[in-house]
Design a protein around this motif. Structure first.
Motif, PDB file in Angstrom:
ATOM      1  N   ARG A   1      60.364  35.267  19.649  1.00 22.72           N
ATOM      2  CA  ARG A   1      59.114  35.737  19.829  1.00 22.72           C
ATOM      3  C   ARG A   1      58.067  34.483  20.013  1.00 22.72           C
ATOM      4  O   ARG A   1      57.181  34.913  20.811  1.00 22.72           O
ATOM      5  CB  ARG A   1      58.695  36.407  18.404  1.00 22.72           C
ATOM      6  CG  ARG A   1      59.328  37.982  18.287  1.00 22.72           C
ATOM      7  CD  ARG A   1      58.674  38.623  16.843  1.00 22.72           C
ATOM      8  NE  ARG A   1      59.658  38.444  15.842  1.00 22.72           N
ATOM      9  CZ  ARG A   1      59.598  38.260  14.639  1.00 22.72           C
ATOM     10  NH1 ARG A   1      58.276  38.840  14.280  1.00 22.72           N
ATOM     11  NH2 ARG A   1      60.471  38.552  13.791  1.00 22.72           N
TER      12      ARG A   1
ATOM     13  N   GLU B   1      66.252  37.501  30.154  1.00 29.31           N
ATOM     14  CA  GLU B   1      66.913  38.131  29.098  1.00 29.31           C
ATOM     15  C   GLU B   1      65.828  37.830  27.713  1.00 29.31           C
ATOM     16  O   GLU B   1      66.150  37.111  26.754  1.00 29.31           O
ATOM     17  CB  GLU B   1      68.238  37.243  28.465  1.00 29.31           C
ATOM     18  CG  GLU B   1      69.217  37.562  29.791  1.00 29.31           C
ATOM     19  CD  GLU B   1      70.256  38.192  29.514  1.00 29.31           C
ATOM     20  OE1 GLU B   1      70.305  39.255  28.541  1.00 29.31           O
ATOM     21  OE2 GLU B   1      71.500  38.331  30.229  1.00 29.31           O
TER      22      GLU B   1
ATOM     23  N   THR C   1      64.724  39.582  25.239  1.00 29.81           N
ATOM     24  CA  THR C   1      64.413  39.983  23.865  1.00 29.81           C
ATOM     25  C   THR C   1      66.234  39.564  23.230  1.00 29.81           C
ATOM     26  O   THR C   1      66.363  40.067  22.175  1.00 29.81           O
ATOM     27  CB  THR C   1      64.644  41.436  23.854  1.00 29.81           C
ATOM     28  OG1 THR C   1      65.687  42.162  24.833  1.00 29.81           O
ATOM     29  CG2 THR C   1      63.376  41.856  24.345  1.00 29.81           C
ATOM     30  N   LYS C   2      66.745  38.652  23.885  1.00 29.14           N
ATOM     31  CA  LYS C   2      68.062  37.989  23.303  1.00 29.14           C
ATOM     32  C   LYS C   2      67.666  37.619  22.017  1.00 29.14           C
ATOM     33  O   LYS C   2      66.915  36.732  21.562  1.00 29.14           O
ATOM     34  CB  LYS C   2      68.706  37.061  24.276  1.00 29.14           C
ATOM     35  CG  LYS C   2      70.045  36.621  23.839  1.00 29.14           C
ATOM     36  CD  LYS C   2      70.679  35.871  25.010  1.00 29.14           C
ATOM     37  CE  LYS C   2      72.122  35.349  24.270  1.00 29.14           C
ATOM     38  NZ  LYS C   2      72.722  34.411  25.432  1.00 29.14           N
TER      39      LYS C   2
ATOM     40  N   MET D   1      66.677  38.956  19.313  1.00 28.74           N
ATOM     41  CA  MET D   1      65.734  39.950  18.486  1.00 28.74           C
ATOM     42  C   MET D   1      66.210  41.320  17.776  1.00 28.74           C
ATOM     43  O   MET D   1      67.242  41.808  18.509  1.00 28.74           O
ATOM     44  CB  MET D   1      64.617  40.407  19.423  1.00 28.74           C
ATOM     45  CG  MET D   1      63.676  39.026  19.834  1.00 28.74           C
ATOM     46  SD  MET D   1      62.099  39.843  20.587  1.00 28.74           S
ATOM     47  CE  MET D   1      61.516  38.107  21.187  1.00 28.74           C
TER      48      MET D   1
ATOM     49  N   LYS E   1      62.382  44.230  19.713  1.00 24.12           N
ATOM     50  CA  LYS E   1      62.643  44.447  21.067  1.00 24.12           C
ATOM     51  C   LYS E   1      61.671  45.443  21.391  1.00 24.12           C
ATOM     52  O   LYS E   1      61.086  45.442  22.515  1.00 24.12           O
ATOM     53  CB  LYS E   1      64.022  45.017  21.212  1.00 24.12           C
ATOM     54  CG  LYS E   1      65.212  43.683  21.221  1.00 24.12           C
ATOM     55  CD  LYS E   1      66.535  44.308  21.332  1.00 24.12           C
ATOM     56  CE  LYS E   1      67.552  43.143  21.337  1.00 24.12           C
ATOM     57  NZ  LYS E   1      68.898  43.621  21.470  1.00 24.12           N
ATOM     58  N   GLU E   2      61.512  46.653  20.345  1.00 22.43           N
ATOM     59  CA  GLU E   2      60.685  47.472  20.904  1.00 22.43           C
ATOM     60  C   GLU E   2      59.054  47.250  20.867  1.00 22.43           C
ATOM     61  O   GLU E   2      58.195  47.397  21.753  1.00 22.43           O
ATOM     62  CB  GLU E   2      60.809  48.746  19.810  1.00 22.43           C
ATOM     63  CG  GLU E   2      59.812  49.770  20.018  1.00 22.43           C
ATOM     64  CD  GLU E   2      59.922  51.256  19.079  1.00 22.43           C
ATOM     65  OE1 GLU E   2      59.215  52.284  19.140  1.00 22.43           O
ATOM     66  OE2 GLU E   2      60.748  50.971  18.314  1.00 22.43           O
TER      67      GLU E   2
ATOM     68  N   SER F   1      68.297  40.896  33.497  1.00 18.12           N
ATOM     69  CA  SER F   1      68.949  41.483  32.140  1.00 18.12           C
ATOM     70  C   SER F   1      70.342  42.002  32.446  1.00 18.12           C
ATOM     71  O   SER F   1      70.662  42.343  33.720  1.00 18.12           O
ATOM     72  CB  SER F   1      68.058  42.381  31.474  1.00 18.12           C
ATOM     73  OG  SER F   1      68.608  43.002  30.252  1.00 18.12           O
TER      74      SER F   1
END
Length: 202
Positions: free
Chosen positions: A152, A170, A172-173, A175, A180-181, A201
């Motif tokens: 983050r 990528e 949100t890898k 998380m 992620k949302e 992605s």
């Protein structure tokens, strides 16, 4: 006709090794307009990461040109023009956080690189930390927080200098589903403010 924000013009990338020649990208052309959110999807090894690394200047093209706001950025053996670099924010698969800096210092690093000072930039750092739930960890060092928190921090570090283009490999890898949302919501808000987003992605 409006000039493309990002343009790939017949781009090819070939990697040479002692034993083989690998064509990672072949004769690729695409135009991205300002404010668009473009996702490149595909399995490992199909050339996605090569595309984004050519776009952000980490590796050069073998053939063809890449332009940002009409400025060629793939000069062989030369750095990307600083006027273009200032427009870019980078989010990679690994957060690449400096272990000797605090979370806040890591997030603020692009401000130091680009010489951006003043209370408005300090406030932007605080707002972004709060946006992703890291404000109470601002003084922590990377070894004191989780991998998801580090990711983050890497995401908002790319946004802190108010870039025009966000390049995401990528993002949100590592998380959890909740964040992620949350990052998805942040990116939606950024797009509404005119940010151009190029994401790859699986």
């Amino acid at each position: 006709m409006q000039e493309a924000k990002i343009k790939f013009d017949h781009v090819t990338k070939v990697f040479e090794t002692r034993s083989q020649t690998i064509t990672a990208v072949k004769d690729y052309s695409m135009e991205i307009q300002a404010g668009e959110f473009i996702s490149i999807l595909g399995p490992s090894g199909c050339g996605k990461s090569t595309l984004i690394r050519m776009l952000d200047g980490i590796i050069d093209t073998t053939e063809g040109d890449i332009l940002i706001d009409g400025v060629k950025v793939n000069h062989k053996g030369k750095k990307m023009p600083s006027s273009v670099l200032r427009k870019l924010g980078f989010i990679f698969q690994q957060p690449n956080i400096l272990p000797w800096y605090t979370v806040r210092q890591n997030v603020a690093l692009p401000l130091r690189v680009f010489g951006l000072k003043g209370p408005e930039w300090d406030s932007r750092v605080d707002e972004l930390l709060e946006m992703v739930g890291l404000k109470e960890y601002a003084g922590a060092h990377p070894n004191e927080i989780s991998g998801g928190m580090l990711q983050r921090a890497g995401v908002i570090r790319a946004m802190v200098h108010d870039p025009e283009i966000l390049l995401m490999d990528e993002p949100t890898k590592g998380m959890d589903a909740e964040y992620k949302e949350e990052i998805g919501k942040i990116l939606t808000r950024l797009k509404q403010h005119g940010l151009t987003i190029f994401m790859i992605s699986h």
